[in-house]
Design a protein around this motif. Structure first.
Motif, PDB file in Angstrom:
ATOM      1  N   CYS A 120      61.926  92.089  49.620  1.00  0.00           N
ATOM      2  CA  CYS A 120      61.613  90.718  49.193  1.00  0.00           C
ATOM      3  C   CYS A 120      61.154  89.938  50.413  1.00  0.00           C
ATOM      4  O   CYS A 120      61.383  90.359  51.565  1.00  0.00           O
ATOM      5  CB  CYS A 120      62.822  90.050  48.524  1.00  0.00           C
ATOM      6  N   VAL A 121      60.501  88.827  50.182  1.00  0.00           N
ATOM      7  CA  VAL A 121      59.966  88.029  51.275  1.00  0.00           C
ATOM      8  C   VAL A 121      60.354  86.573  51.069  1.00  0.00           C
ATOM      9  O   VAL A 121      60.325  86.057  49.946  1.00  0.00           O
ATOM     10  CB  VAL A 121      58.430  88.190  51.370  1.00  0.00           C
ATOM     11  N   LYS A 122      60.731  85.908  52.165  1.00  0.00           N
ATOM     12  CA  LYS A 122      61.099  84.495  52.121  1.00  0.00           C
ATOM     13  C   LYS A 122      59.840  83.645  52.146  1.00  0.00           C
ATOM     14  O   LYS A 122      58.971  83.830  53.011  1.00  0.00           O
ATOM     15  CB  LYS A 122      62.000  84.162  53.304  1.00  0.00           C
ATOM     16  N   CYS A 123      59.721  82.691  51.207  1.00  0.00           N
ATOM     17  CA  CYS A 123      58.533  81.845  51.091  1.00  0.00           C
ATOM     18  C   CYS A 123      58.947  80.374  50.991  1.00  0.00           C
ATOM     19  O   CYS A 123      60.078  80.043  50.626  1.00  0.00           O
ATOM     20  CB  CYS A 123      57.712  82.215  49.857  1.00  0.00           C
ATOM     21  N   ILE A 124      57.985  79.492  51.301  1.00  0.00           N
ATOM     22  CA  ILE A 124      58.187  78.042  51.222  1.00  0.00           C
ATOM     23  C   ILE A 124      57.267  77.492  50.147  1.00  0.00           C
ATOM     24  O   ILE A 124      56.062  77.815  50.113  1.00  0.00           O
ATOM     25  CB  ILE A 124      57.895  77.372  52.570  1.00  0.00           C
ATOM     26  N   LEU A 125      57.810  76.664  49.255  1.00  0.00           N
ATOM     27  CA  LEU A 125      57.010  76.064  48.196  1.00  0.00           C
ATOM     28  C   LEU A 125      56.131  74.957  48.780  1.00  0.00           C
ATOM     29  O   LEU A 125      56.622  74.042  49.462  1.00  0.00           O
ATOM     30  CB  LEU A 125      57.906  75.505  47.094  1.00  0.00           C
ATOM     31  N   ASP A 126      54.853  75.034  48.515  1.00  0.00           N
ATOM     32  CA  ASP A 126      53.889  74.086  49.063  1.00  0.00           C
ATOM     33  C   ASP A 126      54.105  72.695  48.471  1.00  0.00           C
ATOM     34  O   ASP A 126      54.194  72.527  47.247  1.00  0.00           O
ATOM     35  CB  ASP A 126      52.466  74.573  48.754  1.00  0.00           C
ATOM     36  N   GLY A 127      54.182  71.682  49.345  1.00  0.00           N
ATOM     37  CA  GLY A 127      54.255  70.290  48.929  1.00  0.00           C
ATOM     38  C   GLY A 127      55.626  69.802  48.515  1.00  0.00           C
ATOM     39  O   GLY A 127      55.759  68.640  48.111  1.00  0.00           O
ATOM     40  N   ILE A 128      56.665  70.621  48.599  1.00  0.00           N
ATOM     41  CA  ILE A 128      58.004  70.219  48.176  1.00  0.00           C
ATOM     42  C   ILE A 128      58.795  69.783  49.413  1.00  0.00           C
ATOM     43  O   ILE A 128      58.947  70.568  50.357  1.00  0.00           O
ATOM     44  CB  ILE A 128      58.740  71.368  47.463  1.00  0.00           C
ATOM     45  N   PRO A 129      59.301  68.538  49.454  1.00  0.00           N
ATOM     46  CA  PRO A 129      60.069  68.083  50.623  1.00  0.00           C
ATOM     47  C   PRO A 129      61.380  68.839  50.747  1.00  0.00           C
ATOM     48  O   PRO A 129      61.994  69.228  49.748  1.00  0.00           O
ATOM     49  CB  PRO A 129      60.294  66.596  50.351  1.00  0.00           C
ATOM     50  N   SER A 130      61.820  69.018  51.981  1.00  0.00           N
ATOM     51  CA  SER A 130      63.060  69.781  52.227  1.00  0.00           C
ATOM     52  C   SER A 130      64.219  68.913  52.684  1.00  0.00           C
ATOM     53  O   SER A 130      65.357  69.387  52.762  1.00  0.00           O
ATOM     54  CB  SER A 130      62.799  70.854  53.292  1.00  0.00           C
TER      55      SER A 130
END
Length: 530
Positions: free
Chosen positions: A123-133
């Motif tokens: 599996c690969v760790k990804c970041i959702l585009d445009g979502i504040p953290s």
């Protein structure tokens, strides 16, 4: 070492399954092939000889951060990597699925067999585009995001760019743009949580419907007589536990000096996990805190307390004080109930409320815990009351000790039947100075010059030896009487042997039962500590 997942290609769309989430903007995604291979890998590892053995196969040297290993999760073995080490446990991340958790370093961690190093992470760790953290979410917002990002549902994932080595992605489900749906949850500023710290303890006590049946778990024996604390099994409980399970890494230190009547998070000494706690007083050794979801109290040092997350401050306490109705319990009985039912999911029927104490009936599978205590009391009473069959065991020892060293001859008189004579002899000698002996159970051994004739008078024998001797040296005994006496002697000896053998057998069984109980208590203690 296990290699990372092969890099994803920018502007390429993949069919993926989500294997784990870190709300609001982190996902772990697996391609269709990766998802199938990860599932097959679970089956293979559980059948592997090194991992399927019951006994622990721990490392000879101490585990280090970054080390690959096999870790247990919900009864199955997975490939994992060590993130953090403790005294008796380690925090790992499951390489092929993305989730993390704490494991017992001896029972739940084993060396990874060599054949499982060759495949890269699945599996690969990804970041959702445009979502504040950096936004703080309310419970409603979190639930809405989890309703959009559904695990084990096939999605289309497009790689937009690469930032700091992580793919920034956009998710689609048919015509739906999931990134936009999640972003809309943050659009209204009124949804962002803005709360003040709780200052009133009583205002956050749980609201309980007295007419409903509630599911609870016994947690603590209360200091007040006959009382317990129970944990309410409500929908908000998983939220509390999930946020605090990794709080050791995410904790925020107190911004001000600790003071009484403040809600914090405290690390419990028995398991080193974090729980919501209320500061009752500040002492020289730290703070005396009350764990609001479990009902117990403890003094914790200042390095084991932290700020409570804002999202948890509005959730009512999950612990209530109860007392069983229609029965009075001793302290030992309360300890017994906690020991026997601490891990059980119970049903709680509320009879009435007396200030902050609920008078209740607790049920397991329809059976009342009060009935359980009454059964234990009945068994204890039966163990205290002696059984009729035990009486001969008490009488055997005095009989053996009171036998006279010399034979007991009988005076001769008129002829009568032997059983009648034996009863008279037993009755008459009981008034003599010599010790009492049951001649029917153990007849005396007679010398050649101390025998009696077949007939004996019905007249009671005079016990005054100065006036009339009890013994005669010139009598003879019939052969059949001697035979009867020997048979009686043999029968009594056999009975004594059987009683002694049976007593020894029961003693051995009792020792085995005690050993089994001690072993069970030891295993339960280890289980509670984990």
């Amino acid at each position: 070492n296990i290699q990372e997942h092969e890099p994803l290609v920018i502007n390429k769309t993949y069919n993926v399954y989500l294997s784990n989430l870190e709300v609001p903007n982190i996902i772990f995604a697996a391609t269709l092939d990766d998802y199938v291979n990860a599932t097959l890998l679970i089956t293979q590892m559980n059948k592997h000889e090194q991992l399927s053995k019951v006994q622990a196969n721990s490392y000879k040297s101490k585990l280090t951060v970054g080390q690959a290993c096999a870790a247990l999760f919900n009864g199955d073995w997975y490939r994992a990597r060590v993130l953090e080490t403790g005294e008796n446990r380690v925090r790992v991340q499951y390489i092929d699925w993305g989730n993390s958790g704490w494991c017992d370093s001896i029972l739940e961690i084993r060396p990874l067999p060599n054949e499982y190093y060759k495949d890269p992470a699945l599996c690969v760790k990804c970041i959702l585009d445009g979502i504040p953290s950096n936004e703080k979410l309310s419970q409603e917002q979190t639930n809405n995001i989890l309703g959009i990002l559904v695990l084990d549902l096939k999605l289309e994932m497009t790689v937009v760019r690469i930032e700091n080595g992580f793919p920034v992605v956009r998710l689609n489900l048919d015509e739906r743009n999931l990134n936009n749906e999640i972003l809309s949850i943050f659009s209204s500023s009124t949804n962002v949580i803005k709360q003040n710290p709780i200052v009133n303890f009583d205002s956050n006590k749980p609201d309980i419907n007295l007419s409903e049946m509630h599911h609870v778990q016994l947690t603590t024996v209360d200091a007040q007589s006959e009382c317990f604390h129970v944990l309410l099994m409500r929908d908000c409980l998983p939220t509390i536990m999930n946020i605090l399970k990794d709080w050791n890494a995410n904790k925020q230190p107190l911004t001000v000096q600790p003071k009484a009547d403040t809600l914090i998070c405290a690390q419990y000494d028995a398991d080193n996990l974090w729980y919501r706690a209320w500061i009752e007083s500040v002492t020289e050794n730290g703070c005396r805190v009350y764990f609001v979801d479990f009902g117990n109290e403890e003094i914790v040092s200042s390095d084991r307390i932290s700020e409570c997350p804002d999202i948890l401050k509005s959730i009512p306490w999950q612990s209530v004080q109860i007392k069983l109705a229609n029965i009075k319990l001793t302290d030992d009985e309360r300890d017994t109930l906690l020991r026997d039912f601490e891990s059980e999911r119970l049903e709680m029927k509320i009879m009435q409320k007396n200030q902050d104490i609920y008078l209740v009936d607790l049920l397991q599978n329809g059976k009342s815990l009060a009935d359980h205590i009454l059964e234990l009391r009945k068994k204890e009473q039966q163990q205290i009351t002696p059984k009729p069959t035990e009486i001969p065991k008490v009488l055997v020892e005095p009989i053996q000790q009171t036998l006279p060293k010399t034979p007991v001859p009988i005076s001769k008189t008129k002829t009568e039947s032997f059983p009648q004579t034996a009863n008279e002899i037993s009755r008459t000698i009981s008034h003599a100075v010599q010790p009492i002996v049951d001649l029917l159970q153990r007849p005396p051994t007679l010398n050649n010059n101390q025998i009696f004739q077949s007939g004996i008078t019905k007249t009671p024998i005079i016990t005054d030896t100065a006036k009339k001797p009890l013994f005669s040296s010139s009598n003879t005994i019939p052969k059949q009487v001697l035979t009867s006496e020997k048979d009686n002697d043999t029968s009594v000896n056999d009975n004594l042997t059987i009683l002694i053998t049976e007593q020894r057998r029961q003693n051995r069984l009792l020792e085995q039962v005690i050993a089994a109980i001690n072993t069970t208590n030891s295993l339960l203690t280890q289980l509670v500590q984990r």
